[in-house]
Scaffold this motif. Structure first.
Motif, PDB file in Angstrom:
ATOM      1  N   ARG A 270      12.725  -1.251  -2.564  1.00 34.32           N
ATOM      2  CA  ARG A 270      13.071  -0.284  -3.591  1.00 34.32           C
ATOM      3  C   ARG A 270      12.380   1.056  -3.367  1.00 34.32           C
ATOM      4  NH1 ARG A 270      11.112  -4.817  -7.826  1.00 34.32           N
ATOM      5  NH2 ARG A 270      12.901  -6.225  -7.731  1.00 34.32           N
ATOM      6  N   ALA A 271      12.918   2.068  -3.985  1.00 34.71           N
ATOM      7  CA  ALA A 271      12.272   3.379  -3.959  1.00 34.71           C
ATOM      8  C   ALA A 271      10.874   3.266  -4.562  1.00 34.71           C
ATOM      9  CB  ALA A 271      13.104   4.379  -4.757  1.00 34.71           C
ATOM     10  N   GLY A 272       9.896   3.887  -3.901  1.00 35.01           N
ATOM     11  CA  GLY A 272       8.553   3.930  -4.454  1.00 35.01           C
ATOM     12  C   GLY A 272       7.797   2.628  -4.345  1.00 35.01           C
ATOM     13  N   GLU A 273       8.069   1.825  -3.316  1.00 37.41           N
ATOM     14  CA  GLU A 273       7.290   0.601  -3.101  1.00 37.41           C
ATOM     15  C   GLU A 273       7.155   0.335  -1.612  1.00 37.41           C
ATOM     16  OE1 GLU A 273       8.781  -3.196  -4.301  1.00 37.41           O
ATOM     17  OE2 GLU A 273      10.646  -3.015  -3.155  1.00 37.41           O
TER      18      GLU A 273
ATOM     19  N   LEU B  97       0.990   6.307   4.335  1.00 37.68           N
ATOM     20  CA  LEU B  97       2.039   5.418   3.838  1.00 37.68           C
ATOM     21  C   LEU B  97       2.055   5.384   2.313  1.00 37.68           C
ATOM     22  CD1 LEU B  97       1.709   2.434   6.359  1.00 37.68           C
ATOM     23  CD2 LEU B  97       3.536   4.130   6.265  1.00 37.68           C
ATOM     24  N   ILE B  98       0.874   5.346   1.708  1.00 31.61           N
ATOM     25  CA  ILE B  98       0.801   5.336   0.245  1.00 31.61           C
ATOM     26  C   ILE B  98       1.342   6.649  -0.327  1.00 31.61           C
ATOM     27  CG2 ILE B  98      -0.761   5.288  -1.734  1.00 31.61           C
ATOM     28  CD1 ILE B  98      -0.351   2.550  -0.482  1.00 31.61           C
ATOM     29  N   GLU B  99       1.001   7.773   0.306  1.00 30.97           N
ATOM     30  CA  GLU B  99       1.504   9.071  -0.165  1.00 30.97           C
ATOM     31  C   GLU B  99       3.025   9.134  -0.053  1.00 30.97           C
ATOM     32  OE1 GLU B  99      -0.556  11.983   2.121  1.00 30.97           O
ATOM     33  OE2 GLU B  99      -2.503  11.599   1.153  1.00 30.97           O
ATOM     34  N   LEU B 100       3.568   8.579   1.036  1.00 30.05           N
ATOM     35  CA  LEU B 100       5.017   8.559   1.203  1.00 30.05           C
ATOM     36  C   LEU B 100       5.657   7.678   0.129  1.00 30.05           C
ATOM     37  CD1 LEU B 100       7.386   9.505   3.026  1.00 30.05           C
ATOM     38  CD2 LEU B 100       7.066   7.396   4.330  1.00 30.05           C
ATOM     39  N   ARG B 101       5.029   6.536  -0.137  1.00 31.78           N
ATOM     40  CA  ARG B 101       5.523   5.660  -1.212  1.00 31.78           C
ATOM     41  C   ARG B 101       5.508   6.376  -2.547  1.00 31.78           C
ATOM     42  NH1 ARG B 101       1.518   1.305  -3.742  1.00 31.78           N
ATOM     43  NH2 ARG B 101       0.770   3.292  -4.582  1.00 31.78           N
ATOM     44  N   ASP B 102       4.396   7.043  -2.833  1.00 31.91           N
ATOM     45  CA  ASP B 102       4.258   7.705  -4.131  1.00 31.91           C
ATOM     46  C   ASP B 102       5.201   8.895  -4.276  1.00 31.91           C
ATOM     47  OD1 ASP B 102       2.367   5.835  -4.748  1.00 31.91           O
ATOM     48  OD2 ASP B 102       0.638   7.142  -4.431  1.00 31.91           O
ATOM     49  N   ALA B 103       5.701   9.400  -3.135  1.00 35.08           N
ATOM     50  CA  ALA B 103       6.695  10.481  -3.183  1.00 35.08           C
ATOM     51  C   ALA B 103       8.103   9.939  -3.411  1.00 35.08           C
ATOM     52  CB  ALA B 103       6.652  11.288  -1.892  1.00 35.08           C
TER      53      ALA B 103
END
Length: 514
Positions: free
Chosen positions: A283-286, A449-455
Motif C-alpha cells: 500500500r501507499a505509505g508502507e 527508505l523511511i523518508e520515501l515511505r513517509d512521502a
C-alpha cells in the motif's frame, strides 16, 4: 621451515595509493595461528584493498608482509593459494556459464582432479557445512545465496592455513550463519586462521577473538569484540554513532499500489523455483518486508514484478499497479508508470561495471529531468543527476566519471538505491538493500527508505536479514519453496513466527493479504 612460534600473518606499514585516494595508510595487522580475527570498517575504509594485497591481487606501494615469520611477496593469487591462503570475495569470482564442479576445479587446479572426480567431494563438503550444492548446476542458474555457497565451499575444499571471508553471511539465514560459525570454530581449533570481514557487529562479537578497525584507510583501533557493545564498535568504525540505533514508528498503509493475485508461474529451469498462488499487496505509505532463505523464489518473484520475466497479455491482471494490469509490460513501461527497482546483484545487474557513475545513472533514469530530449542525451543534466545522487547519499567517489566497478560495495549500493529513490517512484522494489553495507551506510539507506515511505510511496523489500526487516518493515511475510506466507503486522510478529514461515509452516491466504 615455517616458524610456528611466529604469527601466521603479519603486515607492517602496508600502504597503497590510487589516483585521488590513499586506500591503505601504513596499516599494521597481526593474525595468529588458530585465531578468528575481525577486520571492521565502513565502506571505503580500505578493507577490500588490504585483502587483495594479502591475496596477491594487488601489490602494496610500501610495507612488508611476513608469513609464518618469513618476509614474502604475494605476487599473485596462485602463490597465495600455494601458501595456504583462501579467500571468498564479496563480489563473486565465478564463471556463470560453467557448472559448480567446473568452477571448483578451476580454483583448485589440475592436481585436485577433474570436475567429475570432484563431484562427490563437493557434495560431502557442502552437506557437512550445511550449504548443500548440486555440482552439475550451471552457476548462472543459481541464486545469489547459492553462489555465495560455491565461493565458501571451494575455499573450504583447499588445504588452507588462512581463510579470508568478506561478508560471508550476507545471504545466509541466522541458522545457516550459526552452522558456518561452527565450521569456522572447528577450523580455528585445528590451527587454521580466519580473517572475518562483516558489518554484522553481533556476529563479530559472537565469533571473533580480536578485531582491527579501519577508518579512512588507517587503523583506528584494536579491540576484543566480546568486551565491546555494537555501539562501541560502530564508534570505532564511523566516529559519530548518531542515528545508528534508530527505531522507526510503524505505519499503516493507505490505498493499494501493488496487488498480486493468485500468481502462479512455472519455472522451466529444472534447478529454478516455481511460484505458487502468490498473494501480495503493498500500500501507499508502507514498507512490506519479505524474508526467506536464498533460492526459495525471491529471484523469480523479482523478475516477474520488475518485468524481466513477463506473462502473456491475458495474464496481465495477476500483477496490478495502481489498479492497472502490468504483468505483460516490459521494465521500461513499468518505470514510466512510477515503479523503480534495486536488484540483488549490484555489478552487472544494478550497474554496468565499466561505465561511469553518470552513465549508470542515465541507464534507468533517462526519463527524468529532461536528460534525453528528441533522442539526444543532455550530458549536463546527466552529470547533475549523478552529482545529486553522490551528494544526497554521501557516496564516496572521486567523481561522476568514476567507473562503477571501482566503488566499494556499500558505496555502489548507495548510488544504485539513490538513483532509484531520486526518481520519486510511487513503488520501489528493493532486494537486499544493505547487503555488505557498513552500519553507517545501512542507517543512511534505512532513513532514505523511511523518508520515501513517509512521502507516500509503497516499498517492497526482499531481504534475508531479519533484523533489518523487523526494523524497517510495517508488515512482513516469508517465501518458502515458491509460496508466500500471509503478511502480518511486524509489531505483532516475532522472529520465531518468521522462522516458521521460512520453513514453509503456514497456510495459503485465500484472499489478497491485508
Amino acid at each position: 621451515m615455517p616458524d610456528t612460534s611466529q604469527p601466521r600473518l603479519q603486515l607492517n606499514g602496508i600502504t597503497k595509493q590510487y589516483p585521488g585516494c590513499l586506500a591503505n595508510d601504513r596499516i599494521d595487522l597481526t593474525i595468529n595461528a588458530g585465531e578468528i580475527h575481525a577486520l571492521l570498517g565502513e565502506n571505503g575504509a580500505g578493507k577490500s584493498t588490504l585483502m587483495k594485497i594479502i591475496y596477491g591481487v594487488t601489490q602494496p606501494d610500501a610495507g612488508e608482509i611476513r608469513w609464518e615469520g618469513q618476509p614474502v611477496v604475494m605476487r599473485d593469487p596462485a602463490q597465495a593459494r600455494e601458501r595456504g591462503i583462501g579467500m571468498v570475495f564479496q563480489h563473486f569470482s565465478l564463471f556463470e556459464t560453467l557448472s559448480v564442479a567446473e568452477n571448483v576445479a578451476l580454483a583448485l587446479g589440475a592436481a585436485a582432479g577433474t570436475p567429475k572426480q570432484l563431484e562427490s567431494k563437493i557434495r560431502d563438503v557442502s552437506q557437512r557445512y550445511g550449504m548443500p550444492l548440486e555440482p552439475h548446476r550451471l552457476v548462472h542458474s543459481l541464486s545469489i545465496g547459492e553462489r555465495q555457497r560455491v565461493e565458501i565451499v571451494r575455499c573450504l575444499m583447499q588445504d588452507i592455513k588462512l581463510l579470508i571471508l568478506d561478508e560471508p553471511t550476507s545471504v545466509l539465514t541466522p541458522q545457516e550463519a550459526d552452522d558456518l560459525f561452527a565450521v569456522l570454530r572447528r577450523l580455528a581449533a585445528e590451527g587454521c586462521s580466519v580473517l572475518f570481514i562483516s558489518h554484522k557487529l553481533n556476529e563479530v562479537r559472537a565469533l571473533c577473538e580480536a578485531a582491527t578497525v579501519l577508518r579512512g584507510g588507517r587503523v583506528s583501533g584494536d579491540c576484543i569484540p566480546a568486551e565491546c557493545s555494537d555501539l562501541d564498535l560502530a564508534r570505532l568504525m564511523v566516529g559519530d554513532a548518531e542515528g545508528l540505533e534508530a527505531e522507526y514508528p510503524k505505519a499503516t498503509g493507505g490505498a493499494p499500489f501493488l496487488q498480486v493475485a493468485s500468481l502462479s508461474w512455472h519455472n522451466a529451469d529444472p534447478f529454478g523455483v516455481s511460484l505458487e498462488q502468490i498473494m501480495l499487496e503493498v500500500r501507499a505509505g508502507e514498507i512490506v518486508g519479505i524474508a526467506g532463505v536464498a533460492g526459495n523464489g525471491q529471484d523469480e518473484l523479482l523478475a516477474l514484478l520488475s518485468g524481466e520475466q513477463r506473462l502473456a497479455r491475458n495474464q496481465g491482471a495477476h500483477i496490478r499497479f495502481l489498479d492497472s494490469p502490468v504483468a505483460h509490460l516490459a521494465p521500461d513501461a513499468r518505470r514510466r508508470q512510477g515503479m523503480t527497482f534495486v536488484p540483488a546483484e549490484r555489478l552487472g545487474h544494478g550497474a554496468v561495471p565499466e561505465m561511469s557513475l553518470a552513465d549508470n545513472g542515465l541507464l534507468t533514469a533517462f526519463q527524468q529531468d529532461g536528460m534525453v530530449q528528441s533522442g539526444l542525451i543532455r550530458h549536463s543534466r546527466v552529470e547533475a543527476f549523478a552529482r545529486r545522487i553522490i551528494e544526497t547519499f554521501a557516496v564516496k567517489t572521486p567523481g561522476t566519471h568514476t567507473p562503477a566497478r571501482s566503488l566499494s560495495g556499500g558505496n555502489l549500493q548507495k548510488f544504485i538505491l539513490g538513483r532509484e529513490i531520486l526518481q520519486q517512484p510511487k513503488l520501489l522494489i528493493a532486494a537486499h538493500p544493505t547487503w555488505g553495507v557498513d552500519v553507517g551506510a545501512a542507517a543512511a539507506i534505512h532513513r532514505a527508505l523511511i523518508e520515501l515511505r513517509d512521502a507516500g510511496a509503497a516499498i517492497l523489500v526482499i531481504s534475508e536479514d531479519l533484523e533489518e526487516l523487523f526494523q524497517i518493515s510495517d508488515r512482513i511475510g516469508a517465501l518458502s519453496h515458491g509460496r508466500l506466507s500471509p503478511l502480518q503486522p511486524t509489531a505483532a510478529t516475532s522472529a520465531t513466527d518468521v522462522g516458521r514461515w521460512m520453513a514453509g509452516q503456514f497456510d495459503h491466504p485465500t484472499t489478497t493479504a491485508a
